[in-house]
Structure formats: structure tokens, C-alpha cells
Design a protein around this motif. Structure first.
Motif, PDB file in Angstrom:
ATOM      1  N   ALA A 148     -81.431   4.239  83.062  1.00  0.00           N
ATOM      2  CA  ALA A 148     -82.466   4.738  83.961  1.00  0.00           C
ATOM      3  C   ALA A 148     -81.872   5.350  85.226  1.00  0.00           C
ATOM      4  CB  ALA A 148     -83.438   3.605  84.327  1.00  0.00           C
ATOM      5  N   PHE A 149     -80.736   4.824  85.694  1.00  0.00           N
ATOM      6  CA  PHE A 149     -80.096   5.385  86.887  1.00  0.00           C
ATOM      7  C   PHE A 149     -79.704   6.843  86.661  1.00  0.00           C
ATOM      8  CE2 PHE A 149     -79.387   0.840  87.563  1.00  0.00           C
ATOM      9  CZ  PHE A 149     -79.735   0.707  88.889  1.00  0.00           C
ATOM     10  N   ALA A 150     -79.095   7.100  85.500  1.00  0.00           N
ATOM     11  CA  ALA A 150     -78.646   8.465  85.200  1.00  0.00           C
ATOM     12  C   ALA A 150     -79.827   9.413  85.070  1.00  0.00           C
ATOM     13  CB  ALA A 150     -77.816   8.461  83.915  1.00  0.00           C
ATOM     14  N   MET A 151     -80.905   8.958  84.442  1.00  0.00           N
ATOM     15  CA  MET A 151     -82.077   9.812  84.250  1.00  0.00           C
ATOM     16  C   MET A 151     -82.675  10.241  85.592  1.00  0.00           C
ATOM     17  SD  MET A 151     -84.148   7.793  81.258  1.00  0.00           S
ATOM     18  CE  MET A 151     -83.253   6.572  80.304  1.00  0.00           C
ATOM     19  N   VAL A 152     -82.913   9.261  86.461  1.00  0.00           N
ATOM     20  CA  VAL A 152     -83.565   9.548  87.743  1.00  0.00           C
ATOM     21  C   VAL A 152     -82.630  10.331  88.655  1.00  0.00           C
ATOM     22  CG1 VAL A 152     -84.531   8.498  89.819  1.00  0.00           C
ATOM     23  CG2 VAL A 152     -85.127   7.597  87.580  1.00  0.00           C
ATOM     24  N   SER A 153     -81.338  10.009  88.623  1.00  0.00           N
ATOM     25  CA  SER A 153     -80.382  10.745  89.444  1.00  0.00           C
ATOM     26  C   SER A 153     -80.334  12.204  89.042  1.00  0.00           C
ATOM     27  CB  SER A 153     -78.991  10.116  89.322  1.00  0.00           C
ATOM     28  OG  SER A 153     -78.058  10.824  90.109  1.00  0.00           O
ATOM     29  N   ALA A 154     -80.378  12.475  87.742  1.00  0.00           N
ATOM     30  CA  ALA A 154     -80.322  13.855  87.264  1.00  0.00           C
ATOM     31  C   ALA A 154     -81.573  14.643  87.655  1.00  0.00           C
ATOM     32  CB  ALA A 154     -80.149  13.872  85.744  1.00  0.00           C
ATOM     33  N   ARG A 155     -82.715  13.975  87.668  1.00  0.00           N
ATOM     34  CA  ARG A 155     -83.963  14.696  87.928  1.00  0.00           C
ATOM     35  C   ARG A 155     -84.327  14.760  89.409  1.00  0.00           C
ATOM     36  NH1 ARG A 155     -88.099  16.439  84.746  1.00  0.00           N
ATOM     37  NH2 ARG A 155     -90.147  16.640  85.726  1.00  0.00           N
ATOM     38  N   PHE A 156     -84.094  13.655  90.150  1.00  0.00           N
ATOM     39  CA  PHE A 156     -84.533  13.593  91.541  1.00  0.00           C
ATOM     40  C   PHE A 156     -83.397  13.474  92.545  1.00  0.00           C
ATOM     41  CE2 PHE A 156     -88.123  11.893  89.068  1.00  0.00           C
ATOM     42  CZ  PHE A 156     -89.137  12.732  89.504  1.00  0.00           C
ATOM     43  N   GLY A 157     -82.200  13.141  92.079  1.00  0.00           N
ATOM     44  CA  GLY A 157     -81.075  12.955  92.997  1.00  0.00           C
ATOM     45  C   GLY A 157     -80.914  11.512  93.404  1.00  0.00           C
ATOM     46  N   SER A 158     -79.724  11.157  93.821  1.00  0.00           N
ATOM     47  CA  SER A 158     -79.439   9.770  94.172  1.00  0.00           C
ATOM     48  C   SER A 158     -79.839   9.433  95.608  1.00  0.00           C
ATOM     49  CB  SER A 158     -77.942   9.488  93.987  1.00  0.00           C
ATOM     50  OG  SER A 158     -77.184  10.328  94.824  1.00  0.00           O
ATOM     51  N   ASN A 159     -80.323  10.415  96.374  1.00  0.00           N
ATOM     52  CA  ASN A 159     -80.817  10.145  97.728  1.00  0.00           C
ATOM     53  C   ASN A 159     -82.337  10.002  97.756  1.00  0.00           C
ATOM     54  OD1 ASN A 159     -78.403  10.101  99.124  1.00  0.00           O
ATOM     55  ND2 ASN A 159     -78.379  12.314  99.425  1.00  0.00           N
ATOM     56  N   SER A 160     -82.940   9.920  96.575  1.00  0.00           N
ATOM     57  CA  SER A 160     -84.401   9.959  96.500  1.00  0.00           C
ATOM     58  C   SER A 160     -85.012   8.563  96.496  1.00  0.00           C
ATOM     59  CB  SER A 160     -84.828  10.706  95.236  1.00  0.00           C
ATOM     60  OG  SER A 160     -84.357  10.020  94.088  1.00  0.00           O
ATOM     61  N   VAL A 247     -86.473   9.457  75.220  1.00  0.00           N
ATOM     62  CA  VAL A 247     -87.898   9.301  75.550  1.00  0.00           C
ATOM     63  C   VAL A 247     -88.074   9.190  77.060  1.00  0.00           C
ATOM     64  CG1 VAL A 247     -89.904   7.788  75.319  1.00  0.00           C
ATOM     65  CG2 VAL A 247     -88.463   8.246  73.335  1.00  0.00           C
ATOM     66  N   GLY A 248     -87.195   8.425  77.707  1.00  0.00           N
ATOM     67  CA  GLY A 248     -87.297   8.254  79.152  1.00  0.00           C
ATOM     68  C   GLY A 248     -87.091   9.553  79.910  1.00  0.00           C
ATOM     69  N   MET A 249     -86.062  10.300  79.519  1.00  0.00           N
ATOM     70  CA  MET A 249     -85.700  11.512  80.258  1.00  0.00           C
ATOM     71  C   MET A 249     -86.729  12.626  80.087  1.00  0.00           C
ATOM     72  SD  MET A 249     -83.325  12.683  82.246  1.00  0.00           S
ATOM     73  CE  MET A 249     -82.969  14.277  82.992  1.00  0.00           C
ATOM     74  N   TYR A 250     -87.188  12.827  78.851  1.00  0.00           N
ATOM     75  CA  TYR A 250     -87.998  14.009  78.563  1.00  0.00           C
ATOM     76  C   TYR A 250     -89.492  13.725  78.434  1.00  0.00           C
ATOM     77  CZ  TYR A 250     -83.414  15.955  77.674  1.00  0.00           C
ATOM     78  OH  TYR A 250     -82.118  16.362  77.813  1.00  0.00           O
ATOM     79  N   LEU A 255     -93.866  12.114  82.755  1.00  0.00           N
ATOM     80  CA  LEU A 255     -95.236  11.609  82.686  1.00  0.00           C
ATOM     81  C   LEU A 255     -95.541  10.689  83.864  1.00  0.00           C
ATOM     82  CD1 LEU A 255     -97.907  11.368  81.146  1.00  0.00           C
ATOM     83  CD2 LEU A 255     -96.884   9.483  79.836  1.00  0.00           C
ATOM     84  N   ALA A 256     -94.602   9.813  84.209  1.00  0.00           N
ATOM     85  CA  ALA A 256     -94.801   8.916  85.355  1.00  0.00           C
ATOM     86  C   ALA A 256     -94.958   9.716  86.641  1.00  0.00           C
ATOM     87  CB  ALA A 256     -93.623   7.953  85.470  1.00  0.00           C
ATOM     88  N   ASP A 257     -94.168  10.765  86.797  1.00  0.00           N
ATOM     89  CA  ASP A 257     -94.261  11.620  87.979  1.00  0.00           C
ATOM     90  C   ASP A 257     -95.642  12.271  88.061  1.00  0.00           C
ATOM     91  OD1 ASP A 257     -93.452  13.078  90.257  1.00  0.00           O
ATOM     92  OD2 ASP A 257     -92.877  14.776  88.993  1.00  0.00           O
ATOM     93  N   ARG A 258     -96.113  12.762  86.920  1.00  0.00           N
ATOM     94  CA  ARG A 258     -97.414  13.442  86.908  1.00  0.00           C
ATOM     95  C   ARG A 258     -98.552  12.451  87.179  1.00  0.00           C
ATOM     96  NH1 ARG A 258     -98.589  18.005  82.530  1.00  0.00           N
ATOM     97  NH2 ARG A 258     -96.906  18.836  83.809  1.00  0.00           N
ATOM     98  N   VAL A 259     -98.504  11.262  86.572  1.00  0.00           N
ATOM     99  CA  VAL A 259     -99.552  10.259  86.789  1.00  0.00           C
ATOM    100  C   VAL A 259     -99.550   9.802  88.247  1.00  0.00           C
ATOM    101  CG1 VAL A 259    -100.320   7.923  86.209  1.00  0.00           C
ATOM    102  CG2 VAL A 259     -99.557   9.473  84.400  1.00  0.00           C
ATOM    103  N   TYR A 260     -98.360   9.631  88.820  1.00  0.00           N
ATOM    104  CA  TYR A 260     -98.276   9.233  90.229  1.00  0.00           C
ATOM    105  C   TYR A 260     -98.928  10.286  91.124  1.00  0.00           C
ATOM    106  CZ  TYR A 260     -96.417   8.415  94.875  1.00  0.00           C
ATOM    107  OH  TYR A 260     -96.307   8.222  96.229  1.00  0.00           O
TER     108      TYR A 260
END
Length: 450
Positions: A148-160, A247-250, A255-260
Motif C-alpha cells: 500500500a505504501f508504494a501504491m499511494v506514494s506513486a499516485r499521491f507522493g510521499s509528502n501527502s 486491484v489496489g492500484m488501479y 475508487l476510494a479517492d472518488r468516494v471521498y
């Protein structure tokens, strides 16, 4: 980003005290045994592995003479090897169940949808109500651990904030996950309303220690199906690890971002080409936000600094602790000695093959494959594997895994305080929803394909 510290090599001076402490705690946990509590809506069963984890956790956080941080880091490394020992034992239950696994194949794949929907549908709205901000997205898109760390870092950055949310859920799962899912599964399994195989599929949440804790509770309710339960849970956990990243990455993270954004009526955050989240803007608020997150990640990196325990140190320690717990659980017998000899050989071969493939095929895959093939109905060694390795008490190995894991937790407690109380109810809902919904999906799918 904060650089990941290089692993520290662990020598006998650290490993031997760790082994002695783990042995003492595991023996005490086994001697305490099972403890049943009637809670009105069902019966909770607290297994020796839970006692092992709790006693070990207390040993690391008490102030009189706490376990040194270096020993806790060594315990974290040793727990990774202990999980592979658990995999070696579980693989022997997979072989005889291969025909059944093929039959349940669609159900195994569909239950991954339950993992995803459980967190997003139920845990995410709770986090929004508790005003966790955009950390909600990282904390509730998945229960997957390190990936999960790699997925979120790739999409939002590690400063997010999203990255901070992942860390929050990771720390929660590390400290509370195994204990909570053990109690939850015990309660639900004793209701006797689910197929035990559906519960086993739900137990494969992507974490070895959480899976072990959950499976132990299911076996406690359905002892006659122990072999099928462990085999199904092991495959389910493997599938979650293999396809959960994709599934998590794509699917789950977008989906979580959109629902939020739908629930909070906020616009989509602007992402830079390198994936740095909106919280990294050049405004004074953004600078303060970055500084806070940078300090938080630095503190987390220090807490999660890794250690490396060689196989020639870790395997003897795990064998001694394992045999002691097995003898207490079932009485003295030469069968566990032979079982451990075979499992250690499987692990050494698995590590050697992983090295030959440059870890493109990790050791866990090799170990599980070797055990499943040797114990399959087509193997001439199937009967020997079932008798000798299958004769090693699964719950005693689970006690080893959680005891050693518990000795690594004290260094993470201060991070939980830093994260704040909100992650606790969110984490409890996430684990509950993930297990329940994935079990429900599996139950429905099994009904279709049986």
C-alpha cells in the motif's frame, strides 16, 4: 522522501536473548491455553497465540526493564521468517485440497472484491465522519500491508496526507490487527452461520500474522475441517498478495479517492508529474504540512528501521521455540521433530530458488509450491507429508509467529499516539468490514460453484 535505512545485521548477542525471551513467552502462552468468554451474542475464544502476542507487547512497552529497540528490530526480522515456517506447514494442507481449490477457484477470486468493498463502503464513511481529511483515502482503500505504501506514494507522493493515512492503518494493523481479528473471527465462527471454507477465504487479508490468528479461531469452531480451512486460507492469502496490488492500484485507490470527494464535496487534488499531492503546495500552509509529514515519516523510518537475521541463526531459534510449543500442545512425540526437519528443508530450498530467480519469484511462492506438490494426491510422498508435517500442530506455530511479532511492537506504540485516536475506530471498522464482506462474497460464490 526519507531514505530507508539499511538493514542492520543481527548477531548472536542480540539473537540469543531474543530467542530465550520468545521461548519463555511462548511456553507461558501455551501453558495458559484457551480461554472462553461468553459475551451474550456468542462465545469468544482466546487462543495461546493471543496470549503470546499480548505478553510480548507488554514486555516491550513496560518501563521497568523494556526490551531493547535493537532486539525489537531483530524480532521484526525473525517474524518474517516465522511466517514462512507457517507457510511451509500450511502448504501441506493445500496439496490434498487441490481438487477442492480448483472447484472453489471463482470464489477465491471474487472474495478479493469483498476485501476492497469492506474498507471503502464502510470504513471510509466512518473516517469522513471523524474528519480524518485526505488521510482517509490512504487509510481505507485497502488492508494490504507494505504494498500500500508504494501504491499511494506513486499516485499521491510521499509528502501527502494519503501517505500518512497508509502509515496510520499499517501501525494500527501491526499493533492491534492480529488480536482483534482473532476475537472477531472466534465470535463469528461460533455462530455457525457461515461455511468454514468461506470464513477461511475471508481470513486471507494479506497479512500472515492476521491470517494465522483468524484461521486458529475458525479451526477452534470447526476442528473437523482443520486441513481444508488452513489450505483454503493459505491460498486465499496468497491470491490477495498477488492480485491485491493490481486491484489496489488501479481499482480500489482511485475508487476510494472518488468516494471521498463525493462524500466531502471536494475537488480532485492537483497532482504534479512526479505524483506529489496537493498538500505539497508552495503556500505557507503547504510548507508547514510538508514539514509535519516529513518529521512524521522520519520518525516512522526510525521506528521501522530494519534488521537482518541470517537463516543460520533464525532457523535454529524458531525450531527450538516451535518444538517446545508443539510438545506442550500435543505431548512429546518424534513426529514434530521430523516435521520441523522437513519444513526447514523446504524453506532452505525455497530461499535457494528465490535467489536463483533473483527474487522475481519470492521464497514464499516456492515454499508453498513445493509443499503443495509433495503433499498432492499425485505425489508418492503425500502420505509421509500428511503424517509427519501435518502432524505438527498448526496452532503452536501460530503461537510462535504472534509471540515473535509481539516482541517487535513496542517501538511502534508512540507512532500510534502521534497518529491520533481516530485511526482506532476506523481500523476496527476496516478489519471487521473486510473480513465480513469477503466471507459473505465467498459464501455466495461457493453456493454458485459447489
Amino acid at each position: 522522501m526519507t531514505a530507508t535505512p539499511s538493514p542492520t545485521a543481527v548477531g548472536p548477542r542480540t539473537a540469543i536473548p531474543l530467542g530465550v525471551l520468545a521461548l519463555a513467552i511462548a511456553i507461558v502462552a501455551q501453558l495458559i491455553g484457551q480461554f472462553k468468554i461468553n459475551v451474550g451474542i456468542g462465545t469468544l475464544v482466546i487462543f495461546p497465540m493471543v496470549w503470546g502476542l499480548l505478553i510480548a507487547l507488554v514486555a516491550t512497552v513496560q518501563k521497568f526493564k523494556p526490551v531493547p529497540v535493537a532486539v525489537q528490530r531483530a524480532a521484526a526480522a525473525l517474524s518474517g521468517i516465522a511466517v514462512l515456517l507457517l507457510v511451509a506447514r500450511l502448504s501441506v494442507d493445500i496439496g490434498p485440497s487441490i481438487p477442492q481449490l480448483f472447484k472453489a477457484g471463482p470464489a477465491l477470486l471474487l472474495q478479493e472484491a469483498g476485501h476492497m468493498l469492506g474498507t471503502i463502503v464502510l470504513a471510509l464513511p466512518v473516517a469522513v465522519l471523524l474528519r480524518m481529511g485526505r488521510a482517509t483515502v490512504g487509510a481505507t482503500f485497502s488492508l494490504d500491508r507494505e504494498p500500500a505504501f508504494a501504491m499511494v506514494s506513486a499516485r499521491f507522493g510521499s509528502n501527502s496526507d494519503e501517505y500518512r493515512g497508509v502509515l496510520a492503518m499499517y501501525v494500527f494493523g501491526t499493533i492491534f490487527g492480529a488480536v482483534y481479528i482473532s476475537l472477531l473471527t472466534s465470535l463469528i465462527a461460533n455462530w455457525k452461520i457461515f461455511d468454514p471454507l468461506a470464513l477461511a477465504m475471508g481470513a486471507g487479508v494479506g497479512s500472515g500474522s492476521m491470517m494465522a490468528a483468524s484461521v486458529a479461531s475458525i479451526i477452534g469452531a470447526y476442528p473437523a475441517s482443520a486441513s481444508s480451512i488452513t489450505g483454503m486460507a493459505a491460498v486465499s492469502n496468497l491470491i490477495t498478495g498477488l492480485i491485491g496490488t493490481y486491484v489496489g492500484m488501479y481499482v480500489a485507490l482511485p475508487l476510494a479517492d472518488r468516494v471521498y470527494r463525493l462524500l466531502t464535496r471536494t475537488p480532485k487534488p492537483a497532482l504534479s508529474p512526479v505524483g506529489v499531492g496537493a498538500g505539497s503546495s508552495a503556500s505557507p500552509e503547504g510548507t508547514a504540512h510538508d514539514a509535519e509529514n516529513a518529521a512524521f515519516r522520519a520518525e516512522a523510518a526510525e521506528a521501522h528501521q530494519t534488521a537482518n537475521v541470517s537463516l543460520w541463526i533464525s532457523l535454529p531459534i524458531l525450531t527450538v521455540v516451535g518444538l517446545a510449543t508443539a510438545f506442550i500442545a500435543k505431548g512429546f512425540s518424534w513426529t514434530p521433530v521430523g516435521g520441523y526437519a522437513i519444513m526447514l528443508a523446504m524453506m532452505l530450498v525455497g530461499f535457494a530458488l528465490a535467489r536463483l530467480t533473483r527474487n522475481k519469484v519470492p521464497a514464499v511462492i516456492w515454499i508453498m509450491t513445493i509443499g503443495a506438490l509433495l503433499s498432492s494426491p499425485w505425489s508418492p510422498l503425500a502420505k509421509t507429508m500428511a503424517t509427519v508435517v501435518g502432524g505438527v500442530d498448526f496452532l503452536s506455530i501460530a503461537t510462535i509467529v504472534l509471540t515473535v511479532a509481539g516482541l517487535s511492537l513496542g517501538k511502534d506504540v508512540h507512532l500510534l499516539r502521534r497518529i491520533g485516536w481516530r485511526i482506532i475506530p476506523v481500523g476496527l471498522v476496516a478489519v471487521t468490514a473486510t473480513f465480513l464482506l469477503s466471507s459473505l462474497v465467498a459464501e455466495f460464490a461457493l453456493g454458485l460453484w459447489h
